[in-house]
Design an enzyme around this catalytic site. Structure first.
Site, PDB file in Angstrom:
ATOM      1  N   LYS A 150       0.824  -1.216   0.000  1.00 12.91           N
ATOM      2  CA  LYS A 150       0.000   0.000   0.000  1.00 12.91           C
ATOM      3  C   LYS A 150       0.856   1.263   0.000  1.00 12.91           C
ATOM      4  O   LYS A 150       0.431   2.306  -0.497  1.00 12.91           O
ATOM      5  CB  LYS A 150      -0.922   0.011   1.215  1.00 12.91           C
ATOM      6  CG  LYS A 150      -1.915  -1.146   1.267  1.00 12.91           C
ATOM      7  CD  LYS A 150      -3.084  -0.950   0.326  1.00 12.91           C
ATOM      8  CE  LYS A 150      -4.099  -2.081   0.430  1.00 12.91           C
ATOM      9  NZ  LYS A 150      -5.119  -2.021  -0.615  1.00 12.91           N
ATOM     10  N   GLU A 200      -9.449   5.961   3.005  1.00 11.27           N
ATOM     11  CA  GLU A 200     -10.239   4.924   3.648  1.00 11.27           C
ATOM     12  C   GLU A 200      -9.285   3.766   3.910  1.00 11.27           C
ATOM     13  O   GLU A 200      -8.231   3.670   3.304  1.00 11.27           O
ATOM     14  CB  GLU A 200     -11.363   4.465   2.721  1.00 11.27           C
ATOM     15  CG  GLU A 200     -10.979   3.362   1.731  1.00 11.27           C
ATOM     16  CD  GLU A 200      -9.944   3.788   0.697  1.00 11.27           C
ATOM     17  OE1 GLU A 200      -9.795   5.001   0.482  1.00 11.27           O
ATOM     18  OE2 GLU A 200      -9.271   2.911   0.113  1.00 11.27           O
ATOM     19  N   SER A 246       1.953  -9.647  -0.547  1.00 11.56           N
ATOM     20  CA  SER A 246       1.559  -8.236  -0.498  1.00 11.56           C
ATOM     21  C   SER A 246       1.782  -7.563   0.846  1.00 11.56           C
ATOM     22  O   SER A 246       1.938  -6.348   0.907  1.00 11.56           O
ATOM     23  CB  SER A 246       0.088  -8.097  -0.904  1.00 11.56           C
ATOM     24  OG  SER A 246      -0.746  -8.823  -0.017  1.00 11.56           O
TER      25      SER A 246
HETATM   26  C1  LIG Z   1      -1.469  -6.898   2.797  1.00 10.55           C
HETATM   27  C2  LIG Z   1      -2.625  -6.611   1.930  1.00 10.55           C
HETATM   28  N1  LIG Z   1      -2.762  -7.289   0.780  1.00 10.55           N
HETATM   29  C3  LIG Z   1      -3.813  -7.073  -0.033  1.00 10.55           C
HETATM   30  C4  LIG Z   1      -4.788  -6.157   0.267  1.00 10.55           C
HETATM   31  C5  LIG Z   1      -5.944  -6.019  -0.668  1.00 10.55           C
HETATM   32  O1  LIG Z   1      -5.933  -4.847  -1.395  1.00 10.55           O
HETATM   33  P1  LIG Z   1      -5.630  -4.860  -2.936  1.00 10.55           P
HETATM   34  O2  LIG Z   1      -6.522  -5.839  -3.573  1.00 10.55           O
HETATM   35  O3  LIG Z   1      -5.916  -3.457  -3.354  1.00 10.55           O
HETATM   36  O4  LIG Z   1      -4.223  -5.200  -3.123  1.00 10.55           O
HETATM   37  C6  LIG Z   1      -4.683  -5.425   1.455  1.00 10.55           C
HETATM   38  C7  LIG Z   1      -5.712  -4.416   1.793  1.00 10.55           C
HETATM   39  O5  LIG Z   1      -5.817  -3.897   2.836  1.00 10.55           O
HETATM   40  C8  LIG Z   1      -3.580  -5.654   2.296  1.00 10.55           C
HETATM   41  O6  LIG Z   1      -3.429  -4.980   3.447  1.00 10.55           O
END
Ligand SMILES: Cc1ncc(COP(=O)(O)O)c(C=O)c1O
Lengths: 257, 407
Positions: free
Chosen positions: B100, B122, B388
């Site tokens: 993020k 948000e 992620s």
């Molecule tokens: C670690 C992590 N991965 C994935 C996501 C999902 O978001 P996005 O689909 O935008 O990657 C989030 C959302 O809060 C997150 O904190």
């Protein structure tokens, strides 16, 4: 058809002006506070206002403040749907009264189907639509569909709409131009400083149909301030709160005149 | 490469059009009050995003503050256990613990150039909230974060972090009190002050130009991963996996691979506790077309167009919509989307922690679950997983779920 539905809306507002009044556009959320009382509530508002907006409840009312959010969520919990609303409105329009518009976010209309919506709305005696999350650039499909039945797609403008855009938006507006009084959601009492009146004058100069101010209008004092600068005012959250408290909407609307 | 998939890949790389359309999806469905603000944002993107000056500052912040490039880790034990060759793109090692931050610092730098007086955001899992708070502190702007009250509770560690970073956290209690109503409330704040406030949206969702902007800022993930795979293995992966909430880490990882037709791309959504409406958050798997929060995309809704509440054990995936580019990539067939259940995700989380010494976020664990399923039917495949984020924020839920079982 002698008078197209969108012309009936403009005419109702013009008639109030001819009578020396600022037209009143009354808003209520369909099926709130009680589903079984909606027909009576709608008939009462349609008898006292010059134009009526019926709010189609939506799960994500992003342009609305707390009152209309609360009303929307409660109406959804009461099982209110667009097909049900069309049936209720048809029962009220059959006996006359002020022209009725539906105020709906786009998604419930898409789910109903843009192909069959205009015919069904016209059959229910509905004069047009206000779609707060459908900007000018995205409206072509719905506009074309509503045009086929002579229904209005009321255009909103705001204090932050750039001047040249404002003229474009006003140029082919139908029914009336909905001039939002402020930047913000519905419900909060709007101050009426001189620059807001100057903005209303600009909208009026650009529009070929009547101009109604809306968002945050709750009092006789506000209506008086707008008089002469607009053709009508929209009263939404305040009227919803009157209905919520079980008070008489006719008396409240009369107090604004 | 077949010519059909080659054509799909090329088409996919050239969207959106000027009106923000990814095929039929996307667009800009907002109140008139926000149109001028979105036009200004678009003008700002045109002027700054590709400019030498902006790119230099963005690159420098990514390198010296975020800690990029993030590592590519060879997951040796998972490779052995799964009978595959597994590589992890480590966004969990980025500053504040998830991908993020790439988007948050990029948008905040842009906001400053646009003359914004405050940042709003948000957050679901709290990761975009923490990233926005950190970026705002770094750039010197005040920050307000909207967060569903349920998420405030289940992601409590992140609420404290946001406050320490100087942000104001506003719990949102309407609806199911998760990510969707937090976005509604942020939009209402923005409508009240479209000229002074910059809305830093946390995923590849919302009205045009946000899905495009977020993709551009997150594509650093896939560009780095692609180069690292080539350098370390001499080849591209056979398949790449990312979890999909709104879809920002997934589009960031996938976009630089779209024209590599030999790389299978798979997004994993939150399958929750089942297939019924309300039991999951898998909008691409189970949703239908509609307009939600500014964009025409696939959403979880009832027959009357009412958007339905969702369920996922992971706050960051618990959302009824998805970025419009994913709806488009599903339709063109370039990316496949599947769901992984709460139980599969938690199981994959435990496995990764136990055997690789990495505690992934519960969101991230969904990608591991999908990859493990793929490995089972593709022995020896070279698999890239978008890791992620890290799971520290999930301790309250993990305490109630898997740790109970381990006790
Ligand atoms: C670690 C992590 N991965 C994935 C996501 C999902 O978001 P996005 O689909 O935008 O990657 C989030 C959302 O809060 C997150 O904190």
């Amino acid at each position: 058809m002698s008078v197209a539905p969108h012309e009936a809306v403009s005419a109702a507002i013009a008639a109030a002006r001819k009578g020396g009044r600022t037209a009143l556009v009354g808003f209520l959320t369909a099926g709130f506070p009680r589903r079984e009382r909606f027909r009576d509530d709608l008939a009462a508002v349609a008898a006292a206002a010059d134009v009526v907006e019926v709010g189609v409840p939506f799960s994500d009312p992003m342009a609305d403040g707390t009152t209309i959010q609360r009303a929307s969520f409660a109406a959804l919990a009461n099982g209110v749907t667009l097909p049900w609303i069309l049936g209720e409105v048809a029962a009220v329009t059959a006996t006359g009264g002020a022209p009725i518009l539906l105020m709906s976010y786009l998604n419930p209309l898409l789910a109903y189907g843009l192909e069959r919506l205009p015919r069904a709305a016209a059959a229910a005696g509905i004069a047009g639509f206000i779609v707060p999350d459908l900007p000018f650039e995205e409206r072509a499909e719905l506009k074309a569909a509503l045009d086929r039945e002579g229904l209005a797609l009321v255009q909103m403008v705001t204090p932050v709409t750039p001047r040249e855009r404002l003229e474009r938006l006003c140029a082919d507006a139908r029914g009336f131009v909905y001039a939002v009084t402020m930047t913000g959601t519905t419900g909060k009492a709007a101050a009426v400083p001189d620059d807001v009146l100057a903005y209303m004058d600009r909208v009026r100069a650009a529009a070929r149909v009547p101009v109604c101010a809306g968002f945050g209008i709750r009092s006789r004092e506000q209506v008086d301030r707008f008089a002469g600068h607009v053709d009508g005012v929209v009263v939404g959250s305040a009227l919803v709160e009157v209905l919520e408290r079980g008070e008489d909407p006719r008396a409240f609307l009369a107090s604004l005149r | 490469m077949t010519s059909a998939s080659g054509a799909a890949a090329t088409a996919a790389a050239s969207v959106p059009d000027r009106r923000g359309r990814f095929g039929p999806f996307g667009g800009r469905y907002v109140p008139e009050t926000l149109v001028a603000a979105l036009d200004r944002l678009q003008a700002g993107i045109d002027r700054y995003l590709a400019s030498e000056d902006f790119q230099a500052e963005f690159r420098s912040e990514l390198a010296t503050w975020v800690g990029r490039p993030t590592a590519l880790t060879h997951a040796l034990t998972l490779s052995r256990r799964w009978g595959a060759d597994v590589w992890l793109k480590r966004e969990d090692l980025a500053h504040t613990g998830a991908h993020k931050i790439n988007n948050a610092i990029g948008q905040t730098l842009l906001a400053k150039r646009l003359g914004a007086k405050r940042i709003i955001a948000e957050t679901g899992a709290g990761q975009h909230g923490v990233a926005s708070a950190a970026a705002a502190a770094r750039v010197g702007l005040p920050c307000t974060v909207y967060m569903g009250a349920v998420d405030v509770e289940r992601q409590a560690p992140n609420v404290g972090r946001m406050k320490l970073l100087g942000a104001t956290v506003v719990p949102v209690t309407s609806g199911d009190a998760t990510l969707r109503v937090a976005i509604d409330e942020a939009l209402r704040d923005w409508v009240a002050d479209p000229e002074g406030t910059y809305y830093s949206i946390g995923s590849a969702v919302g009205p045009h130009p946000y899905p495009y902007l977020v993709r551009e800022l997150q594509s650093v993930i896939g560009r780095e991963a692609r180069a690292q795979m080539l350098e370390r293995t001499g080849a591209l992966p056979d398949a790449a996996f990312a979890c999909v909430g709104g879809g920002s880490n997934a589009i960031g990882l996938f976009h630089p691979f779209l024209e590599d037709a030999g790389v299978r791309l798979v997004g994993i959504e939150a399958g929750g506790r089942g297939q019924g409406l309300g039991d999951n958050a898998a909008s691409l798997t189970y949703g239908t077309p509609g307009v939600l929060q500014g964009s025409y995309t696939l959403i979880l809704q009832d027959e009357h167009g009412q958007v339905r509440e969702t369920h996922s054990v992971s706050a960051g995936l618990d959302y009824s919509g998805v970025g419009p580019e994913h709806a488009y990539l599903l339709r063109t067939g370039r990316v496949a989307y599947e769901a992984a259940s709460d139980a599969e995700a938690l199981d994959a989380l435990v496995e990764c922690a136990r055997y690789e010494g990495i505690l992934p976020a519960i969101e991230t664990a969904h990608a591991f679950a999908g990859a493990r399923r793929y490995a089972a039917s593709h022995p020896g495949a070279r698999i890239l997983i978008g890791c992620s984020g890290r799971g520290d924020k999930d301790m309250p839920i993990l305490q109630r779920t898997v740790l109970e079982g381990l006790a």
